[in-house]
Motif scaffolding. Structure first.
Motif, PDB file in Angstrom:
ATOM      1  N   ARG A  38      32.472  53.292  70.003  1.00 54.03           N
ATOM      2  CA  ARG A  38      32.819  54.713  69.908  1.00 54.03           C
ATOM      3  C   ARG A  38      34.240  55.013  70.364  1.00 54.03           C
ATOM      4  O   ARG A  38      34.642  56.178  70.420  1.00 54.03           O
ATOM      5  CB  ARG A  38      31.817  55.536  70.727  1.00 54.03           C
ATOM      6  CG  ARG A  38      30.399  55.390  70.178  1.00 54.03           C
ATOM      7  CD  ARG A  38      29.395  56.151  70.991  1.00 54.03           C
ATOM      8  NE  ARG A  38      28.048  55.971  70.454  1.00 54.03           N
ATOM      9  CZ  ARG A  38      26.940  56.351  71.064  1.00 54.03           C
ATOM     10  NH1 ARG A  38      27.017  56.964  72.245  1.00 54.03           N
ATOM     11  NH2 ARG A  38      25.762  56.141  70.515  1.00 54.03           N
ATOM     12  N   ASP A  39      34.952  53.976  70.760  1.00 55.53           N
ATOM     13  CA  ASP A  39      36.345  54.118  71.183  1.00 55.53           C
ATOM     14  C   ASP A  39      36.484  55.110  72.340  1.00 55.53           C
ATOM     15  O   ASP A  39      37.432  55.913  72.384  1.00 55.53           O
ATOM     16  CB  ASP A  39      37.217  54.567  70.004  1.00 55.53           C
ATOM     17  CG  ASP A  39      38.707  54.373  70.292  1.00 55.53           C
ATOM     18  OD1 ASP A  39      39.033  53.457  71.082  1.00 55.53           O
ATOM     19  OD2 ASP A  39      39.527  55.129  69.747  1.00 55.53           O
ATOM     20  N   ALA A  40      35.543  55.052  73.268  1.00 51.28           N
ATOM     21  CA  ALA A  40      35.577  55.905  74.463  1.00 51.28           C
ATOM     22  C   ALA A  40      34.704  55.276  75.538  1.00 51.28           C
ATOM     23  O   ALA A  40      33.667  54.679  75.226  1.00 51.28           O
ATOM     24  CB  ALA A  40      35.087  57.311  74.140  1.00 51.28           C
ATOM     25  N   SER A  47      31.251  51.390  74.286  1.00 46.46           N
ATOM     26  CA  SER A  47      32.618  51.881  74.489  1.00 46.46           C
ATOM     27  C   SER A  47      33.521  51.441  73.348  1.00 46.46           C
ATOM     28  O   SER A  47      34.324  52.223  72.831  1.00 46.46           O
ATOM     29  CB  SER A  47      33.168  51.372  75.831  1.00 46.46           C
ATOM     30  OG  SER A  47      32.445  51.891  76.915  1.00 46.46           O
ATOM     31  N   TYR A  86      38.431  55.661  83.248  1.00 51.39           N
ATOM     32  CA  TYR A  86      38.264  56.723  82.249  1.00 51.39           C
ATOM     33  C   TYR A  86      39.454  56.838  81.297  1.00 51.39           C
ATOM     34  O   TYR A  86      39.289  57.250  80.145  1.00 51.39           O
ATOM     35  CB  TYR A  86      38.059  58.078  82.930  1.00 51.39           C
ATOM     36  CG  TYR A  86      36.709  58.223  83.597  1.00 51.39           C
ATOM     37  CD1 TYR A  86      35.546  58.376  82.842  1.00 51.39           C
ATOM     38  CD2 TYR A  86      36.597  58.226  84.986  1.00 51.39           C
ATOM     39  CE1 TYR A  86      34.309  58.525  83.448  1.00 51.39           C
ATOM     40  CE2 TYR A  86      35.356  58.372  85.604  1.00 51.39           C
ATOM     41  CZ  TYR A  86      34.218  58.516  84.827  1.00 51.39           C
ATOM     42  OH  TYR A  86      32.994  58.661  85.428  1.00 51.39           O
ATOM     43  N   ASP A  87      40.654  56.474  81.752  1.00 51.69           N
ATOM     44  CA  ASP A  87      41.860  56.700  80.958  1.00 51.69           C
ATOM     45  C   ASP A  87      42.443  55.429  80.335  1.00 51.69           C
ATOM     46  O   ASP A  87      43.490  55.483  79.698  1.00 51.69           O
ATOM     47  CB  ASP A  87      42.940  57.359  81.821  1.00 51.69           C
ATOM     48  CG  ASP A  87      42.501  58.720  82.353  1.00 51.69           C
ATOM     49  OD1 ASP A  87      41.860  59.461  81.593  1.00 51.69           O
ATOM     50  OD2 ASP A  87      42.791  59.020  83.528  1.00 51.69           O
ATOM     51  N   VAL A  93      39.926  51.422  75.494  1.00 55.83           N
ATOM     52  CA  VAL A  93      38.762  50.540  75.568  1.00 55.83           C
ATOM     53  C   VAL A  93      38.973  49.202  74.857  1.00 55.83           C
ATOM     54  O   VAL A  93      38.187  48.266  75.058  1.00 55.83           O
ATOM     55  CB  VAL A  93      37.517  51.237  74.980  1.00 55.83           C
ATOM     56  CG1 VAL A  93      37.199  52.496  75.766  1.00 55.83           C
ATOM     57  CG2 VAL A  93      37.714  51.565  73.500  1.00 55.83           C
ATOM     58  N   ASN A 123      31.896  54.485  77.985  1.00 52.19           N
ATOM     59  CA  ASN A 123      30.496  54.916  77.993  1.00 52.19           C
ATOM     60  C   ASN A 123      29.836  54.461  79.288  1.00 52.19           C
ATOM     61  O   ASN A 123      29.841  53.277  79.618  1.00 52.19           O
ATOM     62  CB  ASN A 123      29.748  54.328  76.796  1.00 52.19           C
ATOM     63  CG  ASN A 123      28.312  54.802  76.721  1.00 52.19           C
ATOM     64  OD1 ASN A 123      27.441  54.282  77.401  1.00 52.19           O
ATOM     65  ND2 ASN A 123      28.060  55.788  75.880  1.00 52.19           N
TER      66      ASN A 123
END
Length: 353
Positions: A248-250, A245, A31-32, A35, A252
């Protein structure tokens, strides 16, 4: 005579627990991690391989709790199985609540009064925010509640009728919400929500699937289709997660969810593999059975050791996640198993593990 145990379920339970520990070890860093780094790519690869564990656990429960071969009367289910899982919920929600209160108090320098108040209010967490991974115990409790009714169905329904219900679950509980979500994200078009049968989005679908495979079995051709579907599901989940991911730069995890056809098909594939490999084989081997009985306890306590790992300011990325994550998974699993195995020999404690 010692009770005969089905070998496939013992090994499958151990494997599913190991996979869940692996998943939580991966996601503790996933999660941290940025990406756009190689570390995230490796973590995402491992993450995509680990999301079927809970589904397999529930399928194992369904294979035994719903089978007419095993005498699970309504009285036994409600007065023994359900009561035991409720005791686990109360004990472990309060345990983790107290641990969290003490840790937060220590880190933030909160006063003794505030810390004591947080400790005393731990029972409230049963209805608000229990430790994240304990959601599984609530799901099992719900399944136990409906088990007497489901057993009436499985004891009288034909093979095709059970498959019919599973097909409804797959279509409306898994495929429909997935397609609706994707249409909304990519084409700004959402399917009418009431087309979906709300009651189908439930772990009872996994529960019934485990019963179906264990009780009715599936043929060689069907197994090949299931295995192909499981592999294709992993490919879709991994590549979609990686692509979105980065886009969206996060991180997923849409296709990693429990109620996605990809996760379901992977769980079914794994269950079928173990069931076929050890089909009709039983054993009274005490060591294997004793270890298998520890797996719920392993699930419950292993996050403590993941927390301790980060408490020592260590990182899953050093020296490399492809090395660190598997090694730490084995360590967390081994320590948890050892402790649960020992504690289960203490009469007053074993009922909570």
């Amino acid at each position: 005579m010692e009770k005969q145990r089905e070998i496939y379920a013992e090994w499958l339970r151990i494997f599913a627990a190991l996979v869940v520990v692996f998943q939580h070890t991966v996601t503790s860093a996933w999660y941290d991690t940025p990406v756009d780094t190689p570390d995230f790519f490796v973590l995402n690869f491992m993450n995509s391989l680990s999301r079927f564990g809970v589904g397999v656990f529930i399928m194992i429960s369904g294979a035994f709790m719903l089978s007419p071969k095993y005498p699970h009367t309504p009285q036994k289910v409600l007065k023994h199985n359900l009561v035991r899982i409720l005791a686990l919920i109360v004990f472990w929600v309060m345990f983790y609540g107290i641990v969290d209160a003490l840790c937060v108090g220590f880190k933030t320098g909160a006063g003794i009064g505030e810390t004591i108040l947080n400790v005393v209010s731990a029972p409230v967490l049963l209805f608000t925010t229990p430790a994240t991974h304990l959601w599984f115990l609530y799901a099992i409790a719900g399944l136990y509640l409906i088990t007497p009714a489901l057993r009436v169905f499985t004891e009288h329904a034909s093979k095709h009728m059970v498959l019919y219900v599973i097909a409804i679950f797959f279509a409306f509980g898994l495929v429909f919400p997935t397609v609706s979500h994707l249409l909304g994200k990519w084409f700004d078009f959402t399917l009418y929500k009431n087309i979906g049968i709300r009651g189908c989005t439930t772990f009872a679908g996994f529960y019934l699937t485990g019963f179906y495979i264990a009780h009715h079995g599936i043929g060689q051709r069907a197994r090949r289709i299931v295995y192909a579907g499981a592999i294709l599901s992993w490919v879709i989940a991994f590549f979609y997660s990686t692509y979105i991911s980065l886009l969206r730069d996060a991180p997923n995890e849409f296709f990693f969810g429990n109620f996605r056809p990809t996760t379901f098909l992977m769980a079914v594939g794994v269950f079928c593999f173990f069931h076929e490999k050890f089909k009709d084989r039983t054993s009274t081997q005490s060591r294997l059975i004793d270890i298998s009985k520890c797996m719920l306890g392993v699930y419950i306590i292993h996050p403590l050791f993941i927390r301790m790992f980060y408490g020592f300011k260590l990182s899953m990325l050093i020296p490399h996640p492809l090395v660190t994550v598997p090694l730490m998974t084995l360590l967390f699993f081994g320590i948890s198993l050892g402790l649960v195995y020992l504690f289960r020999r203490v009469p007053g404690i074993r009922k909570y593990l």
